[in-house]
Design a protein around this motif. Structure first.
Motif, PDB file in Angstrom:
ATOM      1  N   LEU A  30       0.257  15.770   2.660  1.00 28.67           N
ATOM      2  CA  LEU A  30       0.951  14.495   2.853  1.00 28.67           C
ATOM      3  C   LEU A  30       2.065  14.342   1.823  1.00 28.67           C
ATOM      4  O   LEU A  30       1.951  14.795   0.683  1.00 28.67           O
ATOM      5  N   LYS A  73      -1.484   5.501   3.921  1.00 27.66           N
ATOM      6  CA  LYS A  73      -2.329   6.598   3.462  1.00 27.66           C
ATOM      7  C   LYS A  73      -3.815   6.260   3.621  1.00 27.66           C
ATOM      8  O   LYS A  73      -4.619   7.094   3.999  1.00 27.66           O
ATOM      9  N   GLU A  98       0.829  -1.196   0.000  1.00 29.95           N
ATOM     10  CA  GLU A  98       0.000   0.000   0.000  1.00 29.95           C
ATOM     11  C   GLU A  98       0.877   1.264   0.000  1.00 29.95           C
ATOM     12  O   GLU A  98       2.079   1.214   0.287  1.00 29.95           O
ATOM     13  N   GLU A  99       0.254   2.392  -0.273  1.00 28.33           N
ATOM     14  CA  GLU A  99       0.971   3.663  -0.380  1.00 28.33           C
ATOM     15  C   GLU A  99       1.298   4.199   1.020  1.00 28.33           C
ATOM     16  O   GLU A  99       0.434   4.231   1.906  1.00 28.33           O
ATOM     17  N   THR A 135       4.743   8.612  10.226  1.00 24.53           N
ATOM     18  CA  THR A 135       4.665   7.749   9.050  1.00 24.53           C
ATOM     19  C   THR A 135       3.517   6.760   9.243  1.00 24.53           C
ATOM     20  O   THR A 135       3.401   6.133  10.307  1.00 24.53           O
ATOM     21  N   THR A 188       4.374  11.468  -0.057  1.00 21.42           N
ATOM     22  CA  THR A 188       4.409  10.028  -0.370  1.00 21.42           C
ATOM     23  C   THR A 188       5.854   9.538  -0.397  1.00 21.42           C
ATOM     24  O   THR A 188       6.731  10.178  -0.976  1.00 21.42           O
ATOM     25  N   VAL A 206       2.761   7.355   3.464  1.00 23.28           N
ATOM     26  CA  VAL A 206       2.861   8.819   3.473  1.00 23.28           C
ATOM     27  C   VAL A 206       3.450   9.276   4.811  1.00 23.28           C
ATOM     28  O   VAL A 206       3.447   8.532   5.799  1.00 23.28           O
ATOM     29  N   GLU A 220      -5.163  16.008   2.446  1.00 23.89           N
ATOM     30  CA  GLU A 220      -4.385  15.078   1.616  1.00 23.89           C
ATOM     31  C   GLU A 220      -3.281  15.805   0.869  1.00 23.89           C
ATOM     32  O   GLU A 220      -2.242  15.203   0.559  1.00 23.89           O
ATOM     33  N   SER A 268       8.456   6.725  -1.628  1.00 22.64           N
ATOM     34  CA  SER A 268       8.620   5.715  -2.693  1.00 22.64           C
ATOM     35  C   SER A 268       9.563   4.627  -2.216  1.00 22.64           C
ATOM     36  O   SER A 268      10.550   4.894  -1.538  1.00 22.64           O
TER      37      SER A 268
END
Length: 476
Positions: free
Chosen positions: A83, A54, A41-42, A51, A85, A44, A80, A87
């Motif tokens: 936030l 998301k 999952e992502e 941490t 992201t 953020v 949102e 990687s």
């Protein structure tokens, strides 16, 4: 206004070494507590430096009205857009063992170069063969045109001579000669135009006696052969440790793919999509003979390392001699062939057709003559077939999942093996002791039948539909 993330990272109270240690530590979601290392999952980071996943954070924001859930007073708004992201870098696989040194790299490059040169050679050879076939076809076409023109001239000349003769002969004599020719046809012409018909559900006595003699010779040899094979049979642990020992490219690399295989003693016969039938010696590791079938053969068989038979779905049958590579016999039938087997007598050929018939051919004077034809009362379409090791039983698979067991000695359909499901049979094979038969079906199912009890003893499923296989039975 919340501050950006790099502000917190630059003003982190921990020293640089501690920050590297924190960066190398595994991350966990501060909402659910689960590890973020292997999650898909992502991930953020909030402006306050927390941490989490998301999806879970957005759910929290929808519950508390868009306030930062990590603040004690929950007075800081969070959306949102605030936030960041994170990687995840894809893991880099380590280099292969054989590509870690210069000699191994050179060896690998040499192998690839050799494979490329071999493929180029095969391509040029295939091009040359195609050119020869094209030139031969053009030559045959030109010859056919010349023959047709000559026959047309002869036909016109014969018509003119006939008209002259009719005008010179009296009308009565011509009518009498014509009546006599119609009423008394020549016996020799009648024999030529009427081909010999095979017996229906019967076998000539001489051919049947040859089959029974072959059965009497092979049947006593079964038990000693099985005992010898049982002593050398591999265990399940040995089978689990089997690996690919070697690979051989017997057919052209420009048209890859095998359609059928057969083995006798130390000779392996393969049929490929390159229209070739190749006999390979397993003991000497050399190609014994290569036969050009002319089209894609779909089934092959070999008899005592001396005779090779091949057929295709268009009804073409060719027998080859393995000793000198010559063509022993050739026949073109009108029915698609799904299986052919050379009988242990070496004088007969058993063929299963798509029309639901079993035809027995006899080899005489380098020609194949149909002597028997077996078919049931019910219309059925055959998909495959197999001959019993003793040569008196033939099994044929159908599109409905049934297996017809034909008894040549008693000249009848002995039994029908069925499971109740309409699952087309793809392949059939007998065990070496002749007591069991295995069938593979279109649903990737494999069934093992006991011919003595005529019932299904075992059932299994494979990942793919097997189109050819073999079973091994031993005494323990």
């Amino acid at each position: 206004c919340p501050k950006p993330l790099h502000h917190y990272l630059l003003n982190c109270p921990y020293p640089k070494s501690s920050r590297q240690t924190l960066a190398s530590m595994s991350l966990t979601c501060e909402i659910s507590g689960e590890s973020l290392t292997n999650t898909t999952e992502e991930i953020v980071v909030t402006p306050s430096g927390h941490t989490c996943i998301k999806r879970l954070l957005l759910a929290k924001l929808s519950e508390n009205g868009g306030m930062d859930p990590f603040e004690q007073m929950q007075e800081r708004p969070l959306s949102e857009d605030h936030l960041i992201t994170l990687s995840k870098k894809a893991s880099i696989p380590p280099p292969r063992v054989h590509a870690t040194s210069l000699p191994n790299l050179l060896q690998q490059m040499q192998k690839e170069y050799d494979a490329l040169v071999l493929e180029l050679f095969d391509t040029r050879k295939a091009l040359e063969d195609t050119r020869q076939e094209l030139s031969q076809a053009l030559y045959q076409n030109d010859a056919a045109v010349r023959v047709v023109a000559r026959l047309s001239m002869e036909r016109d000349a014969a018509r003119q001579e006939l008209e002259k003769w009719n005008s010179s002969v009296a009308p009565g004599a011509a009518a009498a000669a014509q009546t006599e020719a119609v009423e008394e046809p020549s016996k020799k012409r009648r024999r030529t135009e009427t081909p010999s018909e095979p017996l229906q559900n019967d076998i000539p006595s001489d051919d049947l006696q040859d089959m029974v003699d072959a059965w009497g010779t092979l049947q006593p040899q079964r038990k000693p052969m099985l005992k010898k094979a049982a002593a050398a049979a591999p265990t399940s642990e040995d089978l689990a440790g089997y690996v690919v020992g070697d690979k051989k490219a017997l057919h052209k690399t420009t048209c890859k793919g095998l359609t059928a295989m057969a083995k006798s003693d130390n000779v392996l016969v393969t049929a490929g999509k390159d229209k070739q039938v190749i006999a390979y010696s397993l003991s000497e590791n050399v190609v014994l003979q290569s036969f050009n079938f002319g089209s894609i053969p779909t089934c092959v068989d070999i008899f005592q390392s001396s005779l090779v038979a091949a057929a295709n779905k268009n009804g073409r049958i060719i027998l080859y001699s393995l000793e000198d590579g010559s063509t022993v016999a050739e026949l073109q039938t009108k029915t698609p062939i799904v299986n052919l087997c050379i009988h242990p007598t070496g004088k007969h050929l058993c063929v299963a057709t798509k029309a639901g018939k079993i035809i027995i051919y006899a080899l005489q004077d380098q020609k194949l003559h149909p002597v028997s034809e077996f078919s049931g009362d019910e219309a059925m379409e055959y998909t495959c077939g197999a001959l019993h090791p003793d040569g008196l039983i033939y099994a044929a698979g159908t599109t409905t999942g049934k297996v017809h067991m034909w008894d040549f000695k008693n000249k009848l359909l002995a039994s029908v093996l069925e499971e109740g499901e309409e699952d087309p049979v793809e392949a059939i094979v007998f065990s070496n002791n002749g007591y069991h038969v295995a069938t593979s079906h279109a649903s990737a199912a494999v069934r093992f039948w006991d011919l003595r009890k005529q019932k299904n003893n075992c059932y299994t499923e494979s990942r793919q539909v097997p189109v050819g296989f073999s079973i091994y039975t031993c005494i323990r």
